[in-house]
Design a protein around this motif. Structure first.
Motif, PDB file in Angstrom:
ATOM      1  N   HIS A  92     113.527  29.861  42.311  1.00  0.00           N
ATOM      2  CA  HIS A  92     113.183  30.872  43.312  1.00  0.00           C
ATOM      3  C   HIS A  92     111.918  31.820  42.689  1.00  0.00           C
ATOM      4  N   PRO A  93     110.821  31.101  42.587  1.00  0.00           N
ATOM      5  CA  PRO A  93     109.512  31.853  42.023  1.00  0.00           C
ATOM      6  C   PRO A  93     109.428  32.992  42.617  1.00  0.00           C
ATOM      7  N   GLU A  94     109.585  33.168  43.909  1.00  0.00           N
ATOM      8  CA  GLU A  94     109.190  34.227  44.612  1.00  0.00           C
ATOM      9  C   GLU A  94     110.043  35.476  44.190  1.00  0.00           C
ATOM     10  N   PHE A  95     110.939  35.050  43.345  1.00  0.00           N
ATOM     11  CA  PHE A  95     111.827  36.353  42.765  1.00  0.00           C
ATOM     12  C   PHE A  95     110.912  37.323  41.878  1.00  0.00           C
ATOM     13  N   GLY A  96     109.948  36.562  40.918  1.00  0.00           N
ATOM     14  CA  GLY A  96     109.186  37.238  40.053  1.00  0.00           C
ATOM     15  C   GLY A  96     109.371  36.825  38.607  1.00  0.00           C
ATOM     16  N   THR A  97     108.776  37.348  37.765  1.00  0.00           N
ATOM     17  CA  THR A  97     108.862  36.823  36.180  1.00  0.00           C
ATOM     18  C   THR A  97     108.880  38.235  35.441  1.00  0.00           C
ATOM     19  N   ILE A  98     109.548  38.073  34.134  1.00  0.00           N
ATOM     20  CA  ILE A  98     109.659  39.024  33.228  1.00  0.00           C
ATOM     21  C   ILE A  98     108.781  38.468  32.065  1.00  0.00           C
ATOM     22  N   THR A  99     107.900  39.041  31.368  1.00  0.00           N
ATOM     23  CA  THR A  99     107.389  38.489  30.068  1.00  0.00           C
ATOM     24  C   THR A  99     107.536  39.654  28.955  1.00  0.00           C
ATOM     25  N   ILE A 100     108.377  39.183  27.907  1.00  0.00           N
ATOM     26  CA  ILE A 100     108.627  40.182  26.865  1.00  0.00           C
ATOM     27  C   ILE A 100     108.014  39.868  25.576  1.00  0.00           C
ATOM     28  N   VAL A 101     107.568  40.777  24.974  1.00  0.00           N
ATOM     29  CA  VAL A 101     106.836  40.717  23.584  1.00  0.00           C
ATOM     30  C   VAL A 101     107.546  41.354  22.731  1.00  0.00           C
ATOM     31  N   PHE A 102     107.822  40.483  21.482  1.00  0.00           N
ATOM     32  CA  PHE A 102     108.453  41.117  20.290  1.00  0.00           C
ATOM     33  C   PHE A 102     107.460  40.837  19.085  1.00  0.00           C
ATOM     34  N   ALA A 103     107.466  41.660  18.363  1.00  0.00           N
ATOM     35  CA  ALA A 103     106.474  41.638  16.886  1.00  0.00           C
ATOM     36  C   ALA A 103     107.272  41.757  15.526  1.00  0.00           C
ATOM     37  N   ARG A 104     107.050  40.569  14.790  1.00  0.00           N
ATOM     38  CA  ARG A 104     107.613  40.648  13.540  1.00  0.00           C
ATOM     39  C   ARG A 104     107.407  41.957  12.803  1.00  0.00           C
TER      40      ARG A 104
END
Length: 207
Positions: free
Chosen positions: A143-155
């Protein structure tokens, strides 16, 4: 600027799917690092700046206690509050005395506030353009219409050698909301009172 407030807050917690096929084996190590970081967070506080697709921003304080409890307190003059009690996320708009609730499992934030979940079932590591960071993308492949979350972590000096830097939610209408964190502090004492809120409806304080 008043109409911006609820739309920004809703973009933060409204449904974005978080289920997909397991990622390739080459990504497993980094996902394991991310999962270890999230499991290692007992408490965290951070300043945040949330920006919508038009570049409008709000700031505030994030308070997190695992498992499942979170609070987004916005800057002075913004009559919004978001509180998670482990089962639901509640948005309170004090200007219109309105309360809205979402199940935690229907929110993109469930990736961050439910460290018991198997990330390999719904997330993958994607290339990062910033040295020293790990970027994780979660979405529903069916269900790509539901959206996406992209999360960034730093060392860094956080649990598991990582520190959460922020995330971007892209909804079904290509509306983008980005949250960036600074001044992250881990293992701080947080009272249960942080996850209570005053109900603008005539029923008093609630969890």
């Amino acid at each position: 600027m008043r109409p911006l407030f609820p739309s920004l807050a809703a973009a933060l917690i409204a449904p974005a799917a978080i289920v997909m096929a397991a990622p390739a084996m080459a990504q497993t190590a980094s996902l394991d690092e991310v999962a270890a970081h999230l499991r290692g967070i007992t408490t965290m506080t951070a300043d945040f700046v949330q920006t919508d697709r038009n570049g409008k921003s709000l700031s505030g304080m994030l308070t997190l206690r695992q498992p499942g409890k979170v609070r987004f307190e916005y800057q002075k003059g913004v009559p919004l509050l978001i509180v998670g009690d482990g089962k639901a996320l509640t948005m309170i708009d004090y200007s219109v005395r309105q309360v809205s609730r979402w199940p935690v499992g229907n929110s993109p934030l469930s990736v961050l506030i439910d460290p018991r979940r198997d990330m390999s079932r719904f997330a993958k590591v994607v290339p990062s353009t910033i040295p020293g960071t790990i970027t994780v993308e979660a979405r529903d492949g069916k269900h790509p219409e539901f959206g996406t979350i992209t999360i960034v972590f730093a060392r860094g000096a956080g649990p598991g050698g990582l520190a959460l830097q922020g995330w971007t939610v892209l909804d079904a209408q290509n509306g983008r909301s980005t949250v960036r964190l600074t001044n992250q502090r881990f293992g701080v004492a947080i009272s249960d009172k942080a996850f209570k809120w005053d109900d603008p409806r005539p029923k008093g304080p609630r969890n």
